[in-house]
Design an enzyme around this catalytic site. Structure first.
Site, PDB file in Angstrom:
ATOM      1  N   SER A 252     -29.244  -3.721  37.539  1.00  0.00           N
ATOM      2  CA  SER A 252     -30.043  -2.501  37.529  1.00  0.00           C
ATOM      3  C   SER A 252     -30.481  -2.144  36.098  1.00  0.00           C
ATOM      4  O   SER A 252     -31.097  -2.966  35.425  1.00  0.00           O
ATOM      5  CB  SER A 252     -29.260  -1.365  38.193  1.00  0.00           C
ATOM      6  OG  SER A 252     -30.077  -0.254  38.455  1.00  0.00           O
ATOM      7  N   ASP A 382     -35.721  -3.077  48.070  1.00  0.00           N
ATOM      8  CA  ASP A 382     -34.888  -2.253  47.194  1.00  0.00           C
ATOM      9  C   ASP A 382     -35.414  -0.816  47.203  1.00  0.00           C
ATOM     10  O   ASP A 382     -36.530  -0.555  46.738  1.00  0.00           O
ATOM     11  CB  ASP A 382     -34.932  -2.826  45.771  1.00  0.00           C
ATOM     12  CG  ASP A 382     -33.968  -2.144  44.809  1.00  0.00           C
ATOM     13  OD1 ASP A 382     -33.712  -0.937  44.979  1.00  0.00           O
ATOM     14  OD2 ASP A 382     -33.493  -2.802  43.872  1.00  0.00           O
ATOM     15  N   HIS A 411     -30.469  -2.570  46.820  1.00  0.00           N
ATOM     16  CA  HIS A 411     -30.227  -2.455  45.382  1.00  0.00           C
ATOM     17  C   HIS A 411     -28.787  -2.877  45.085  1.00  0.00           C
ATOM     18  O   HIS A 411     -27.835  -2.197  45.460  1.00  0.00           O
ATOM     19  CB  HIS A 411     -30.460  -1.010  44.931  1.00  0.00           C
ATOM     20  CG  HIS A 411     -30.518  -0.845  43.435  1.00  0.00           C
ATOM     21  ND1 HIS A 411     -31.596  -1.275  42.686  1.00  0.00           N
ATOM     22  CD2 HIS A 411     -29.622  -0.328  42.551  1.00  0.00           C
ATOM     23  CE1 HIS A 411     -31.374  -1.004  41.412  1.00  0.00           C
ATOM     24  NE2 HIS A 411     -30.172  -0.444  41.303  1.00  0.00           N
TER      25      HIS A 411
END
Length: 459
Positions: A252, A382, A411
């Site tokens: 991320s 996502d 995600h």
């Protein structure tokens, strides 16, 4: 063990201009062969079956954030504090190999193992209970003075370096899942007498300033563009592990920071990084933030992440309140990420507002400058980043980057329908595609199968 099967995850996009040696490496990895890549890097019709309840992007993302993994990935860390010239610090959490129930300590001591000696879970749990700094995350203790002065070694092997996401740390489930997967693989190879398994493997998690319950000791804080701390950490790791293959994995926002480092410190990265993996990178921050805050469910995610940032800021407010131009009070009242970043993060990093900060910090801008082999894993479904940020054209333009965009995964999700090993008495947990990918890359590095022309000048 097979779990209930849901939808399948398939490869939606694969870079077309990947360096032939990097493409060959990808095609040799079992995790990617299941997705349809062949030994020449061609795209076939394979798939990664997903867990029934976690095959939806929202479901897997929410489970990653809210699921209870406390008794699943039982990783123990030794914490080293890396002090910077400005008086601030980052912490490096090294995973220590823990003997499982019934394993023989004498046999373990003969293994290549890691730079840290094997410990029993009983002894390590006792050390954890006895620690004087109770604010540390579970199963994390500071290194002793002797450990802090002697960690590292000069053997050939692999050092896996992990970079957490927004306001996270080494305690996050996705970090611990990767640690456990890599250590379990190495344990199995070593016990089987495989030659590559006789080489050491160590795993360390990099914690950004103030994260993972570390102390902020200067007025400098982390940001999506703060690559100087990554540089200092990787240089220190390279000095202590001069002959290791260093594989870096970012998740991320940690992936965004890692790619920014690879682009902004390209010459240095030739010595500090052998291979990098970007997982669920938001890439173009203005676009991903617009997507995130453009729907009711997206606003829910934004509020949740903002809440985590406000907890972090409250913990360190006494050290950060006097940074020029920031408004801690306004940041603590923010209801979404742009509001928080406009009041605090952007200004603490020297920008006028959130939009200017997002634009400058987007790692998609750095892809043309990346010179180390970089594997990019993003899911089209996502719900945090959206599909539009996936840098298809930029990856095609740089042969050292290999984009793997999957149809599903959420995600930092990718929960498979096959169960992974879990401790006795704990519920079965699904395998995760990104863990399998990182483990396969560690196997390749231990077996000297990384492209020779990409070898760092130090390893």
């Amino acid at each position: 063990m097979q779990l209930p099967f849901g939808w399948a995850c398939t490869l939606e996009t694969v870079s077309q201009n990947v360096d032939p040696d990097l493409r060959s490496l990808l095609g040799s990895l079992q995790s990617l062969q299941r997705l349809g890549l062949d030994n020449a890097g061609g795209q076939g019709g394979g798939s990664f079956p997903l867990s029934l309840l976690l095959s939806n992007g929202h479901a897997s993302t929410m489970y990653s954030a809210a699921g209870n993994f406390e008794d699943i990935y039982r990783v123990y860390y030794r914490r080293y504090t890396l002090v910077h010239e400005d008086g601030g610090n980052n912490t490096l959490d090294f995973a220590v190999p823990v003997l499982r129930e019934g394993e023989d300590a004498e046999i373990a001591s003969q293994e290549a193992g890691s730079a840290f000696p094997h410990v029993t879970e009983k002894d390590e749990a006792a050390r954890d209970r006895a620690k004087t700094e109770t604010s540390l995350p579970p199963r994390t203790t500071h290194m002793t003075d002797g450990e802090a002065s002697s960690w590292g070694d000069d053997r050939e092997g692999v050092l896996l370096v992990l970079f957490h996401g927004l306001s996270g740390g080494s305690h996050e489930s996705y970090v611990r899942a990767t640690v456990e997967g890599a250590l379990d693989m190495h344990r199995a190879w070593t016990r089987a007498g495989d030659g590559a398994g006789q080489r050491p493997l160590d795993v360390v998690a990099f914690n950004a300033r103030g994260c993972a319950r570390s102390k902020v000791t200067s007025s400098q804080f982390w940001s999506a563009l703060r690559t100087e701390d990554v540089s200092a950490a990787l240089r220190a790791l390279r000095q202590r592990f001069p002959r290791r293959k260093i594989i870096c994995v970012g998740y991320s926002l940690g992936a965004n920071i890692l790619v920014n480092y690879l682009g902004l410190h390209a010459d240095e990265s030739r010595e500090t990084v052998d291979l990098a993996v970007s997982v669920s990178n938001p890439w173009t921050l203005p676009v991903s933030n617009h997507y995130l805050n453009g729907s009711y469910i997206g606003a829910f995610y934004s509020r949740a992440m903002t809440g985590n940032l406000k907890k972090l800021l409250r913990r360190h407010a006494s050290m950060l309140k006097d940074i020029p131009n920031v408004s801690v009070e306004r940041a603590l009242k923010a209801r979404d990420l742009p509001g928080f970043d406009d009041a605090f993060t952007s200004r603490s990093a020297g920008f006028k507002n959130a939009l200017e900060y997002y634009d400058a910090s987007s790692s998609s801008r750095r892809l043309p400058s990346v010179v180390r082999p970089l594997i990019v894993l993003n899911a089209v479904d996502d719900p945090i980043t959206g599909p539009l940020i996936i840098p298809r054209e930029a990856c095609d333009a740089n042969p050292r980057t290999a984009l793997l965009a999957t149809s599903r995964g959420g995600h930092i999700g990718w929960y498979g329908s096959e169960a992974m090993h879990t401790p006795k008495g704990t519920p079965a947990q699904p395998r995760r595609l990104f863990v399998d990918l990182v483990v396969d890359l560690c196997k390749a590095a231990l077996a000297d199968k990384l492209p020779a022309k990409f070898a760092s000048s130090s390893s």
